[in-house]
Write an enzyme that holds these catalytic residues in place. Structure first.
Site, PDB file in Angstrom:
ATOM      1  N   ASP A 120       0.877  -1.259  -0.097  1.00 24.54           N
ATOM      2  CA  ASP A 120      -0.037   0.057  -0.053  1.00 24.54           C
ATOM      3  C   ASP A 120       0.809   1.357  -0.177  1.00 24.54           C
ATOM      4  O   ASP A 120       0.201   2.121   0.309  1.00 24.54           O
ATOM      5  CB  ASP A 120      -0.948  -0.010   1.208  1.00 24.54           C
ATOM      6  CG  ASP A 120      -1.948  -0.919   1.077  1.00 24.54           C
ATOM      7  OD1 ASP A 120      -2.547  -1.140  -0.025  1.00 24.54           O
ATOM      8  OD2 ASP A 120      -2.455  -1.532   1.826  1.00 24.54           O
ATOM      9  N   ASP A 151      -6.123  -3.824  -6.528  1.00 20.44           N
ATOM     10  CA  ASP A 151      -5.988  -2.682  -5.779  1.00 20.44           C
ATOM     11  C   ASP A 151      -4.453  -2.188  -5.985  1.00 20.44           C
ATOM     12  O   ASP A 151      -4.310  -1.039  -5.882  1.00 20.44           O
ATOM     13  CB  ASP A 151      -6.004  -2.541  -4.320  1.00 20.44           C
ATOM     14  CG  ASP A 151      -7.124  -3.740  -3.777  1.00 20.44           C
ATOM     15  OD1 ASP A 151      -7.778  -4.383  -4.326  1.00 20.44           O
ATOM     16  OD2 ASP A 151      -7.782  -3.027  -2.682  1.00 20.44           O
ATOM     17  N   THR A 199     -11.509 -14.122  -3.770  1.00 20.84           N
ATOM     18  CA  THR A 199     -11.833 -12.679  -3.335  1.00 20.84           C
ATOM     19  C   THR A 199     -11.699 -12.630  -1.864  1.00 20.84           C
ATOM     20  O   THR A 199     -11.435 -13.605  -1.138  1.00 20.84           O
ATOM     21  CB  THR A 199     -13.266 -12.373  -3.603  1.00 20.84           C
ATOM     22  OG1 THR A 199     -13.364 -11.049  -3.653  1.00 20.84           O
ATOM     23  CG2 THR A 199     -14.296 -13.128  -2.980  1.00 20.84           C
ATOM     24  N   ARG A 245     -15.320  -1.449  -5.761  1.00 27.81           N
ATOM     25  CA  ARG A 245     -14.315  -0.547  -5.493  1.00 27.81           C
ATOM     26  C   ARG A 245     -12.815  -1.201  -6.353  1.00 27.81           C
ATOM     27  O   ARG A 245     -11.985  -0.371  -6.766  1.00 27.81           O
ATOM     28  CB  ARG A 245     -13.870  -0.311  -4.269  1.00 27.81           C
ATOM     29  CG  ARG A 245     -12.907   0.867  -3.877  1.00 27.81           C
ATOM     30  CD  ARG A 245     -12.917   1.313  -2.465  1.00 27.81           C
ATOM     31  NE  ARG A 245     -12.593   0.213  -1.414  1.00 27.81           N
ATOM     32  CZ  ARG A 245     -13.470   0.074  -0.627  1.00 27.81           C
ATOM     33  NH1 ARG A 245     -14.742   0.270  -0.483  1.00 27.81           N
ATOM     34  NH2 ARG A 245     -13.057  -0.741   0.492  1.00 27.81           N
ATOM     35  N   TRP A 283     -10.315   0.598  -8.743  1.00 30.59           N
ATOM     36  CA  TRP A 283      -8.771   0.870  -8.564  1.00 30.59           C
ATOM     37  C   TRP A 283      -8.341   0.442  -9.941  1.00 30.59           C
ATOM     38  O   TRP A 283      -7.373   0.866 -10.467  1.00 30.59           O
ATOM     39  CB  TRP A 283      -8.467  -0.141  -7.556  1.00 30.59           C
ATOM     40  CG  TRP A 283      -8.862   0.100  -6.180  1.00 30.59           C
ATOM     41  CD1 TRP A 283      -8.946  -0.733  -5.113  1.00 30.59           C
ATOM     42  CD2 TRP A 283      -8.498   1.495  -5.318  1.00 30.59           C
ATOM     43  NE1 TRP A 283      -9.330  -0.202  -3.721  1.00 30.59           N
ATOM     44  CE2 TRP A 283      -9.049   1.344  -3.956  1.00 30.59           C
ATOM     45  CE3 TRP A 283      -8.431   2.830  -5.770  1.00 30.59           C
ATOM     46  CZ2 TRP A 283      -9.095   2.349  -3.281  1.00 30.59           C
ATOM     47  CZ3 TRP A 283      -8.564   3.869  -4.733  1.00 30.59           C
ATOM     48  CH2 TRP A 283      -8.786   3.603  -3.563  1.00 30.59           C
TER      49      TRP A 283
HETATM   50  N1  GLY Z   1      -7.206  -1.276  -0.878  1.00 26.74           N
HETATM   51  C1  GLY Z   1      -8.057  -1.668   0.159  1.00 26.74           C
HETATM   52  C2  GLY Z   1      -9.664  -1.296  -0.119  1.00 26.74           C
HETATM   53  O1  GLY Z   1      -9.894  -0.667  -1.330  1.00 26.74           O
HETATM   54  O2  GLY Z   1     -10.490  -1.512   0.709  1.00 26.74           O
END
Ligand code: GLY
Length: 408
Positions: free
Chosen positions: A122, A183, A243, A255, A259
């Site tokens: 991250d 992500d 997942t 989400r 991303w």
């Molecule tokens: N990257 C973690 C989320 O979007 O929850």
């Protein structure tokens, strides 16, 4: 935009349109904005910065999400620590009030220990909207050096056998060693930044390898994506989709899709690789088709109760930013039109405007539905991307100064 178009819009909407007609840093598909939408977006941006101004003096750590409308904090920033300083930078661009700049730097400084963190993918989320933006807006090399150190930490997670960046877990922990998530596409721009600033291609090379791997295994024929794809970490051989935050390995967590479409667009801008652009479009086209008429994404586009399921406004804000980028990259006005509809819908139906208690800007976001964790709460990335998206429309030159909207 032609001079006559500028004149017409300026006359029709007065001062409110001035920011919207400044020259975009990259060619916009078409920057006409209906006047009612412009008013809605400007009011939402004003609401956001006033909310942030009110709450900022009491914020001593990093907001991670709300409980009954009040921020809950992480001391080290978790994966979200870049978004509070990022929101403050955006508020500074919108207001030019130096209080936001001071708060942004004080908050970003608290992330300093994380530049050495090799235990997470991250680092782009953490260091791009905070430290890269701080360097771009202040010119202070402390921020640039720290962001490059964070990129050095991130590339240690690269698995050369599978050509991917490992998402989760300490490097010494075999659990999750072969786990790749959609992500991570959003963490690659930190590597592109590091290559540009150092002249060393190794960072961008790893970003490109990871994006190629993601492109090969994640998109399904219809353009949807799973959240996770597992590999054998020793051989690098693909195992299959999975997942964690979505409904199932065959579903499409909204989400995650956001991303992906934003991340592939960014990677196209940083490399000029037409395949990344084509992938961004496939993912974007799926997301656009999956939107409900209210333009607030359900948490998973394939959840059994969709389209009448729990919402995730954060997915809407991220999708809007990605679509604005994609409109500029492709010259296709339709992406920009959907982005404007998303931003106006979020502004009209998801803001906390009717609550005296609320500390966040955007409500109706979902953090982790399968864990029953954070269902229709506020999340710091929704606030950040709503403001980034609105300012991409109102002040593209300023957003370019902050996060670099240029293409190679
Ligand atoms: N990257 C973690 C989320 O979007 O929850």
């Amino acid at each position: 935009m032609s001079v006559s178009r500028r004149t017409v819009l300026t006359t029709a909407a007065g001062a409110a349109v001035v920011g919207a007609t400044s020259t975009p840093a990259v060619a916009a598909a078409d920057d006409r904005i209906p006047v009612p939408a412009l008013r809605t977006l400007r009011a939402a941006a004003d609401y956001a910065v006033e909310k942030v101004r009110t709450v900022a003096p009491s914020v001593t750590a990093f907001p991670v999400g709300t409980k009954f409308e009040k921020w809950v904090y992480s001391q080290n920033g978790s994966w979200v620590g870049g978004f509070w300083p990022g929101t403050l930078w955006m508020a500074w661009l919108h207001t030019e009030d130096h209080a936001f700049r001071s708060w942004a730097m004080a908050s970003a400084e608290k992330l300093a220990p994380r530049q050495y963190d090799t235990g997470t993918h991250d680092l782009g989320f953490l260091f791009y909207p905070s430290w890269v933006t701080a360097w771009r807006l202040t010119g202070d090399d402390v921020w640039r050096t720290g962001a490059i150190r964070a990129a050095d930490s991130l590339i240690q997670r690269y698995n050369p056998r599978g050509h991917f960046i490992r998402a989760w877990g300490a490097l010494t922990d075999p659990k999750n060693a072969g786990r790749v998530i959609i992500d991570t596409m959003m963490n690659l721009d930190l590597l592109a930044f590091a290559s540009r600033r150092t002249g060393d291609a190794k960072y961008l090379d790893i970003a490109v390898e990871h994006a190629r791997t993601t492109q090969r295994v994640f998109p399904r024929p219809d353009g949807s994506t799973p959240h996770v794809f597992d590999f054998d970490p020793d051989s690098g051989a693909p195992i299959g989709p999975n997942t964690v935050q979505g409904y199932s390995p065959t579903s499409c967590w909204s989400r995650g899709q956001a991303w992906g479409l934003y991340g592939f667009t960014t990677m196209y801008r940083r490399t000029g690789n037409a395949e990344f652009l084509a992938t961004a479009r496939r993912l974007a086209d799926f997301a656009v088709r999956a939107l409900t008429p209210d333009h607030v994404p359900v948490w998973d586009y394939r959840a059994p109760q969709q389209p009448h399921d729990i919402k995730d406004a954060s997915a809407g804000a991220i999708t809007a930013c990605g679509l604005l980028d994609l409109a500029a990259a492709t010259g296709r006005r339709s992406y920009r039109e959907v982005a404007l509809r998303l931003l106006t819908a979020l502004s009209e139906t998801c803001l906390t405007t009717n609550s005296a208690r609320a500390e966040a800007v955007v409500a109706r976001c979902t953090r982790h539905r399968p864990n029953e964790d954070g269902i229709e709460i506020s999340l710091p990335y929704a606030d950040y991307y709503l403001l980034e998206g609105i300012l991409r429309v109102l002040r593209p030159k300023d957003v370019d100064r902050a996060i670099d909207l240029s293409s190679v």
